[in-house]
Write a protein that holds these residues in place. Structure first.
Motif, short mmCIF file in Angstrom:
data_model
loop_
_atom_site.label_atom_id
_atom_site.label_comp_id
_atom_site.label_asym_id
_atom_site.label_seq_id
_atom_site.Cartn_x
_atom_site.Cartn_y
_atom_site.Cartn_z
N LEU A 11 0.95 -1.32 -0.06
CA LEU A 11 -0.04 -0.08 -0.39
C LEU A 11 1.03 1.47 0.02
O LEU A 11 1.04 2.56 -0.10
N ALA A 12 2.18 1.52 0.76
CA ALA A 12 2.83 2.16 0.37
C ALA A 12 3.53 2.38 -0.75
O ALA A 12 4.27 3.71 -0.82
N ALA A 18 1.62 7.03 -6.88
CA ALA A 18 0.49 7.29 -7.12
C ALA A 18 1.26 9.34 -7.08
O ALA A 18 0.59 9.76 -7.94
N ARG A 19 1.57 9.80 -5.73
CA ARG A 19 2.08 10.43 -5.19
C ARG A 19 3.38 11.33 -6.53
O ARG A 19 3.30 12.32 -7.54
#
Length: 183
Positions: A11-12, A18-19
């Motif tokens: 998830l991280a 995505a960032r």
């Protein structure tokens, strides 16, 4: 007993990717201060966006090492990313390898043309030529006018509004235009 290293948090990793992608998308909206028809990303000034710890690092290469817009570009890039909520963020200037017109995207070339600046053509491998001062009559291949398409053009000045452009005139429609120099 063997203790395995903890698995990376997927998830991280997804959030980090995505960032970084969102940062690239924001950089598509940051316009070059000298040619506001094209983004700094389309000009190839943005070399990389990466995560360093918790901060985004944006790697910038100015079109010329003495480009007067470098500080403005850095400021605009950082401000846009901060405004998008992507901070903390910092910029790194990387001058080697030097920027080349080969880094301008096809979209950037199309936007330059629509803006009235003749974009540079591609350089064939091994045909790179050092930048030299040349008299008007020494101009090599004629450029197509971005307004009417005529190849009846002449170089008026080796330097246009900025050092990375040259000033030309179309003999057919009599309009002046700028050309990004191939480097």
């Amino acid at each position: 007993m063997v203790i395995a290293a903890p698995a990376a948090d997927p998830l991280a990793a997804d959030a980090a990717a995505a960032r970084v992608q969102r940062a690239w998308d924001v950089l598509d909206t940051v316009l070059d201060p000298e040619v506001p028809a094209v983004s700094v990303r389309d000009l190839g000034i943005v070399r990389d966006v990466r995560l360093v710890g918790n901060a985004l690092e944006v790697v910038l290469t100015p079109t010329y090492s003495g480009c007067p817009a470098t500080e403005v570009i850095e400021h605009d890039v950082l401000a846009a990313l901060e405004a998008a909520g992507l901070g903390p963020v910092h910029a790194t200037l990387q001058r080697a390898p030097a920027w080349t017109t080969e880094w301008i995207t096809e979209r950037g070339r199309a936007r330059l043309l629509a803006y009235g600046i003749a974009p540079p053509g591609p350089l064939a491998p091994g045909t790179e030529v050092p930048l030299r001062y040349m008299p008007r009559a020494g101009a090599a291949a004629s450029l197509a006018c971005p307004r009417c398409g005529s190849h009846e053009t002449e170089r008026l000045s080796a330097f246009g509004s900025t050092a990375c452009k040259a000033l030309y005139r179309c003999m057919a429609c009599r309009e002046p235009f700028e050309h990004f120099k191939p480097l």
